[in-house]
Design a protein around this motif. Structure first.
Motif, short mmCIF file in Angstrom:
data_model
loop_
_atom_site.label_atom_id
_atom_site.label_comp_id
_atom_site.label_asym_id
_atom_site.label_seq_id
_atom_site.Cartn_x
_atom_site.Cartn_y
_atom_site.Cartn_z
N TYR A 30 0.85 -1.18 0.00
CA TYR A 30 0.00 0.00 0.00
C TYR A 30 0.89 1.23 0.00
O TYR A 30 1.74 1.37 0.86
N ILE A 32 0.87 5.34 0.32
CA ILE A 32 0.05 6.46 0.80
C ILE A 32 0.86 7.74 0.64
O ILE A 32 2.05 7.76 0.96
N GLN A 62 -2.95 5.40 -2.64
CA GLN A 62 -4.04 6.28 -2.22
C GLN A 62 -3.53 7.55 -1.56
O GLN A 62 -2.44 7.58 -1.02
N GLY A 64 -3.71 10.10 1.39
CA GLY A 64 -4.04 10.00 2.80
C GLY A 64 -2.92 10.52 3.67
O GLY A 64 -1.87 10.94 3.19
N LEU A 70 -3.05 2.91 7.50
CA LEU A 70 -4.27 2.27 7.00
C LEU A 70 -4.75 1.25 8.02
O LEU A 70 -4.60 0.05 7.85
N ALA A 73 -6.55 -1.95 6.94
CA ALA A 73 -5.85 -2.94 6.12
C ALA A 73 -4.84 -3.76 6.92
O ALA A 73 -4.37 -4.78 6.43
N GLN A 95 -0.22 -0.46 14.09
CA GLN A 95 -0.67 -1.24 12.95
C GLN A 95 0.28 -2.37 12.58
O GLN A 95 -0.01 -3.18 11.69
#
Length: 148
Positions: A30, A32, A62, A64, A70, A73, A95
């Motif tokens: 991912y 960001i 994305q 953000g 995230l 996720a 996370q």
């Protein structure tokens, strides 16, 4: 996100597509970025030679706040932060999966910064510094991690 280069490199390590991963594990990457222009720039760069990473669902990008990560996720086995945070972002640390590692530059913009390895060794319901082993790796100089 940035230019997309490192995102694509990480994607190749865990590629879920027919090309298969370089590492012996398939995963997701991912990207960001707090700047929508950089998300678009990254997407355009990755589409040039690595569009299959999007097609296979290996990579997603994305807009953000990198400080927040995230949470929906995670948990994550690895987190790379490509800009210097003024302090350790607790939401990102939380996370991490147990055993997971975050590599992050920390320090003031224009001042002394260090690259740290943060490993989560246990999981508590609320943030607890004792859940992490933090190791200072080396001195670095990064752009600041934007936090709106």
């Amino acid at each position: 996100c940035g230019s997309g280069y490192l995102t694509a490199c990480f994607g190749r390590l865990v590629d879920r597509g027919p090309n298969g991963p370089i590492l012996p594990v398939k995963g997701r990457v991912y990207g960001i970025d707090a700047w929508s222009e950089l998300v678009d720039f990254s997407r355009a760069n990755i589409m040039k030679e690595d569009s299959d990473l999007f097609d296979s669902g290996t990579v997603s990008l994305q807009y953000g706040d990198g400080w927040d990560g995230l949470p929906d996720a995670g948990p994550f086995n690895a987190i790379h932060v490509g800009a210097a945070a003024a302090t350790f972002p607790k939401p990102l640390m939380q996370q991490l999966a147990v055993g997971g590692v975050m590599v992050i530059p920390v320090g003031p913009d224009g001042g002394y910064q260090s690259l740290y390895k943060v490993q989560k060794i246990k999981d508590s319901p609320k943030f607890d510094e004792d859940d992490y082993v933090i190791k200072n790796l080396l001195g670095v100089r990064y752009v600041p991690l934007f936090h709106p």
